[in-house]
Design an enzyme around this catalytic site. Structure first.
Site, PDB file in Angstrom:
ATOM      1  N   GLU A 339       0.806  -1.230   0.000  1.00  0.00           N
ATOM      2  CA  GLU A 339       0.000   0.000   0.000  1.00  0.00           C
ATOM      3  C   GLU A 339       0.840   1.282   0.000  1.00  0.00           C
ATOM      4  OE1 GLU A 339      -3.961  -1.458   2.363  1.00  0.00           O
ATOM      5  OE2 GLU A 339      -2.234  -0.968   3.594  1.00  0.00           O
TER       6      GLU A 339
HETATM    7  C1  TNX Z   1      -4.424  -4.081   4.486  1.00  0.00           C
HETATM    8  S1  TNX Z   1      -2.635  -6.354   4.127  1.00  0.00           S
HETATM    9  C2  TNX Z   1      -3.180  -3.835   5.014  1.00  0.00           C
HETATM   10  C3  TNX Z   1      -3.052  -3.439   6.416  1.00  0.00           C
HETATM   11  C4  TNX Z   1      -4.385  -3.215   7.060  1.00  0.00           C
HETATM   12  C5  TNX Z   1      -5.346  -4.293   6.640  1.00  0.00           C
HETATM   13  C6  TNX Z   1      -6.684  -4.190   7.302  1.00  0.00           C
HETATM   14  C7  TNX Z   1      -1.657  -5.336   4.011  1.00  0.00           C
HETATM   15  C8  TNX Z   1      -0.436  -5.826   3.507  1.00  0.00           C
HETATM   16  N1  TNX Z   1      -2.005  -4.088   4.348  1.00  0.00           N
HETATM   17  O1  TNX Z   1      -2.239  -2.307   6.538  1.00  0.00           O
HETATM   18  O2  TNX Z   1      -4.210  -3.231   8.430  1.00  0.00           O
HETATM   19  O3  TNX Z   1      -5.521  -4.247   5.261  1.00  0.00           O
HETATM   20  O4  TNX Z   1      -7.483  -5.276   7.000  1.00  0.00           O
END
Ligand code: TNX
Length: 531
Positions: A339
């Site tokens: 992300e």
């Molecule tokens: C996605 S999964 C994220 C996390 C969040 C989560 C909440 C991932 C690699 N990144 O930063 O906490 O979703 O469900």
């Protein structure tokens, strides 16, 4: 005594016998690869000893671990002894010639003896968990239980894991959890034969591991959490203590420092990690322009980034990775990489390539969330597929192996349904059946059995604040994930998991959860056994 009273008494005692009959071998989780029921029961009493062969520090530790697990509820002080002539024993034996691999074991229970053997200590340890589950549920209680006959049903088990990597991830960045809670979760992982603890040590809301060369990371970055609570961090001594505790349970710790995104806590601690003036979104609609962001206690994602163009950023990463690598015996370090929406794609690729080199230079292999497949992966790199199967495929095409953590199945922060009091649901509602009834090797196009090193459950903690919150979200779903990782597919005809069969075994674990003090989610889909 009148005849009819006698009749009633006899009937009652017969029924209570039937009720007490220990059928635990039918309800094991994870299900063993092979299990044959036998006749009768082995009974524990004061004279039973645990014998070990050979007598080494490791076999002694495992035997004492078993004795310590059995004592609180039974009151039986099972003695650990070197191999003896006594037959009526529980024996733990290392047999290097066995074909059972790193974690496999054989267990033979007869009315005369319990014999556990394995090629490696890890196998003995996994087998010990099976012994625990063969005892009545009350044996898992932490206080003395009276009026229980401590038996194990006769059976013959040959068992080994389906996947090498059976992980559980805990995010302590969003809400901090102390060493005792982490150790409790390691105990639960051990109970289900899981072997990798992925420790999410940094995020926008908190930096949780002491780095001696950059002390403000924890002084500043560790001082809060989601919702504005006081946060916290682990000293290096505490980290090492957890690593040792995990190793004693044959669990490898994989620390994660998430970067270049998810780094607000670090950016708030050290101005030089930021590029230039940026727009900082404090809360949606509340934006300010400044060079150094403040601490962040909301639950947005994707707004922060380390400055990827500054050499000093890589000096910072080198220091962090060096200190972490020095106290991490496991071969992997996780660099996050998810992300990173505030990082330009070309900067991101450059960054991941450089960071891979840094981690490798400290003797560790690299893991990243699936987005890292956009970069040039080293062959030893692992990509953890959570959302984007195409990224996973890209990783596989580069020769990397993958860990599957599909959010729709394995994210323990996903609510069970629309009435759940905790959790998010951006990926899906994940009821207990949905978490269980799927198969890693057929879930994603272009990713097959030989590409998959294993699977990992993930507990993100945006909405999770207490031990009972953890219990509610993790249990019972973790048990199902552990089974997917350990046991071969249960239904050979359909090639998928047989929920109807599993749910009966799970139902029989209700008294076990309760005996261990776990406040699990009592899904309506499971005919829970009451005791
Ligand atoms: C996605 S999964 C994220 C996390 C969040 C989560 C909440 C991932 C690699 N990144 O930063 O906490 O979703 O469900």
């Amino acid at each position: 005594m009148s005849r009819s009273l006698l009749f009633v008494l006899i009937t009652l005692s017969l029924f209570s016998c039937v009720e007490k009959k220990n059928e635990a071998h039918l309800y094991l989780i994870p299900k063993p690869q092979e299990m044959k029921p036998g006749d009768g029961f082995f009974q524990l009493n004061e004279s039973v000893q645990i014998s070990i062969e050979p007598e080494t520090d490791e076999t002694k530790f495992i035997a004492n671990y078993l004795a310590d697990k059995i004592k609180p509820a039974t009151g039986l002080p099972l003695q650990v002894v070197a191999k003896t002539a006594s037959e009526k024993n529980i024996s733990l034996q290392l047999n290097p010639n066995s074909q059972l691999g790193e974690e496999g074991y054989e267990l033979m229970v007869t009315p005369e003896a319990v014999k556990l053997s394995a090629a490696k200590p890890a196998g003995l340890f996994r087998g010990v968990q099976t012994i625990r589950q063969l005892l009545p549920p009350a044996a898992e209680s932490s206080s003395i239980q009276s009026n229980v006959t401590w038996t194990l049903p006769a059976c013959a088990i040959r068992d080994f894991p389906n996947y090498a990597w059976r992980g559980f991830m805990l995010d302590v960045g969003r809400h901090f959890f102390g060493v005792d809670e982490v150790k409790r979760l390691l105990d639960e992982m051990a109970y289900y034969k899981m072997n990798v603890f992925h420790w999410g040590l940094s995020n926008d809301q908190g930096w949780r591991i002491e780095i001696k060369s950059w002390p403000k990371l924890t002084e500043v970055g560790g001082s809060t959490q989601v919702g504005g609570g006081k946060g916290g961090f682990y000293t290096q001594e505490q980290y090492k203590d957890v690593v040792k505790y995990a190793a004693e349970r044959y669990i490898t710790v994989v620390p994660e420092i998430d970067m270049p995104g998810h780094t607000n806590a670090a950016l708030a601690s050290y101005p030089e990690l930021n590029c230039s003036e940026q727009t900082i979104r404090l809360t949606p609609g509340n934006e300010v322009k400044r060079k150094v962001p403040g601490l962040y206690t909301g639950i947005e994602v994707g707004f922060s980034t380390l400055c990827t163009s500054k050499e000093s950023t890589y000096k910072f990463i080198d220091d962090v990775v060096r200190e972490l690598a020095e106290m991490t015996p496991g071969s992997y370090l996780h660099i996050g990489g998810d992300e990173s929406r505030a990082t330009k794609k070309e900067d991101y690729i450059l960054f991941i390539n450089k960071v891979q080199q840094i981690v490798t230079s400290h003797g560790k292999k690299v893991i990243g969330w699936d987005e890292v497949a956009l970069a040039t992966l080293q062959p030893s790199m692992l990509a953890q597929v959570w959302a984007n199967a195409a990224n996973g495929k890209k990783a596989v095409e580069q020769g990397a192996k993958v860990i599957l953590s599909p959010a729709k199945k394995m994210y323990l922060d996903m609510s069970y349904d629309s009435t759940s009091k905790l959790g998010l649901h951006w990926a899906a509602y994940v009821e207990v059946d949905s978490a269980y009834a799927w198969e890693p090797s057929t879930l994603l196009n272009g990713i097959s059995r030989e590409n998959i090193l294993g699977i990992e459950s993930a507990l993100w903690t945006e909405t999770i604040q207490t031990r009972s919150d953890i219990d509610y979200m993790v249990f019972p779903r973790l048990a199902g994930h552990a089974e997917i990782g350990w046991s071969a597919t249960t239904d050979e005809k359909t090639g998928s998991r047989n929920w109807e069969e599993y749910k009966i075994r799970l139902a029989n674990h209700a008294p076990r959860f309760k005996a261990r003090g776990i406040q699990f989610y009592e899904s309506k889909l499971v005919p829970w056994v009451k005791e």
